[in-house]
Write a protein that holds these residues in place. Structure first.
Motif, PDB file in Angstrom:
ATOM      1  N   THR A 169     -45.758  -4.980  -1.878  1.00  0.00           N
ATOM      2  CA  THR A 169     -46.945  -4.954  -2.503  1.00  0.00           C
ATOM      3  C   THR A 169     -47.219  -5.971  -3.221  1.00  0.00           C
ATOM      4  O   THR A 169     -46.155  -6.589  -3.948  1.00  0.00           O
ATOM      5  CB  THR A 169     -46.843  -3.551  -3.587  1.00  0.00           C
ATOM      6  N   ASP A 190     -48.768  -7.405  -6.609  1.00  0.00           N
ATOM      7  CA  ASP A 190     -49.645  -6.765  -7.730  1.00  0.00           C
ATOM      8  C   ASP A 190     -50.098  -7.967  -8.760  1.00  0.00           C
ATOM      9  O   ASP A 190     -50.998  -7.527  -9.751  1.00  0.00           O
ATOM     10  CB  ASP A 190     -48.686  -5.877  -8.571  1.00  0.00           C
ATOM     11  N   SER A 204     -53.469  -1.607   2.426  1.00  0.00           N
ATOM     12  CA  SER A 204     -54.046  -0.756   1.349  1.00  0.00           C
ATOM     13  C   SER A 204     -54.463  -1.696   0.045  1.00  0.00           C
ATOM     14  O   SER A 204     -53.608  -2.760  -0.086  1.00  0.00           O
ATOM     15  CB  SER A 204     -53.372   0.370   0.840  1.00  0.00           C
ATOM     16  N   ASP A 208     -56.484  -1.654  -3.926  1.00  0.00           N
ATOM     17  CA  ASP A 208     -57.027  -1.090  -4.972  1.00  0.00           C
ATOM     18  C   ASP A 208     -58.260  -2.152  -5.463  1.00  0.00           C
ATOM     19  O   ASP A 208     -58.058  -3.326  -5.776  1.00  0.00           O
ATOM     20  CB  ASP A 208     -56.181  -1.046  -6.361  1.00  0.00           C
ATOM     21  N   THR A 227     -58.030   3.319  -4.444  1.00  0.00           N
ATOM     22  CA  THR A 227     -57.282   2.780  -3.328  1.00  0.00           C
ATOM     23  C   THR A 227     -57.770   2.999  -1.933  1.00  0.00           C
ATOM     24  O   THR A 227     -58.342   4.240  -1.260  1.00  0.00           O
ATOM     25  CB  THR A 227     -55.842   3.376  -3.234  1.00  0.00           C
ATOM     26  N   SER A 250     -57.248   2.372   2.271  1.00  0.00           N
ATOM     27  CA  SER A 250     -56.140   2.229   3.197  1.00  0.00           C
ATOM     28  C   SER A 250     -56.521   2.356   4.704  1.00  0.00           C
ATOM     29  O   SER A 250     -57.545   3.054   5.024  1.00  0.00           O
ATOM     30  CB  SER A 250     -54.959   3.212   3.043  1.00  0.00           C
ATOM     31  N   ASN A 302     -52.945  -4.685  -6.474  1.00  0.00           N
ATOM     32  CA  ASN A 302     -51.929  -4.007  -5.458  1.00  0.00           C
ATOM     33  C   ASN A 302     -52.412  -4.019  -4.126  1.00  0.00           C
ATOM     34  O   ASN A 302     -52.517  -3.122  -3.282  1.00  0.00           O
ATOM     35  CB  ASN A 302     -51.841  -2.419  -5.920  1.00  0.00           C
ATOM     36  N   THR A 329     -51.196  -3.909  -0.377  1.00  0.00           N
ATOM     37  CA  THR A 329     -49.895  -3.435   0.098  1.00  0.00           C
ATOM     38  C   THR A 329     -50.012  -3.435   1.246  1.00  0.00           C
ATOM     39  O   THR A 329     -50.887  -3.108   1.920  1.00  0.00           O
ATOM     40  CB  THR A 329     -49.694  -2.038  -0.535  1.00  0.00           C
TER      41      THR A 329
END
Length: 197
Positions: free
Chosen positions: A29, A31, A93, A95, A134, A136, A163, A165
């Protein structure tokens, strides 16, 4: 005899399942909390390079969740983002969200190394929405992802991203080791079967 062979085969499949799950469970991830970016045209972290689609620049900014994320600079048309993943990925994924500024259609799209679209997911947020959502997608052939808003207003894709990921797919050498382990377990089971007979 038959039970012993079946037990060995079940053990082999259990081992195979555990081996395959282990690499895919190792997610990375990004961030952006320690990035402190200001008007940059690209940013690389943990094997991923982020750039605005179509050029321009972006900075880190506080997201509706109170953490740092990335946003196109207000002096430029706010473009969606392009994220190239070194070595590829099996899932991605991100956000995405906004501070009740306008309505946006959030999107995440994934592509392979031949620029073939592998999948897209969208989510509409209305002008009163404050927060992050989120999105994905999964595919074993992901080379890069694109994300942001497909409903540009107030100068472009004015949504925050945080985020990012991704999970790496097992390398061919790992898959070869898994196959060898399965064959070894199967061979061991057959030898025990013959010995029992």
């Amino acid at each position: 005899m038959k039970k012993s062979w079946m037990r060995s085969l079940a053990t082999a499949f259990a081992f195979l399942g555990a081996t395959i799950v282990t690499p895919s469970a190792q997610a990375t991830t990004i961030d952006f909390n320690s990035a402190s970016l200001s008007s940059v045209s690209s940013y690389s972290d943990s094997g991923v390079t982020f750039t605005p689609i179509g050029g321009g620049s972006f900075s880190t900014s506080q997201t509706p969740n109170g953490t740092a994320g990335i946003l196109g600079d207000s002096g430029n048309v706010r473009q969606p983002f392009h994220a190239v993943i070194a070595g590829g990925a099996g899932s991605v994924s991100i956000d995405l969200g906004d501070f009740n500024a306008d309505s946006d259609t959030l999107f995440l799209s994934i592509f392979n190394s031949s620029d073939v679209l592998l999948g897209t997911i969208t989510q509409l947020i209305d002008g009163a929405f404050i927060g992050m959502i989120t999105l994905s997608l999964s595919n074993p052939s992901i080379a890069y992802a694109q994300f942001g808003s497909t409903t540009p207003s107030l100068g472009g894709s004015s949504v925050y991203a945080d985020n990012f990921t991704y999970t790496q797919v097992p390398e061919p050498s790992t898959l070869a080791l898994i196959g060898m382990a399965l064959l070894s377990m199967f061979g061991f089971g057959m030898m025990r079967r013959r010995a029992d007979a």
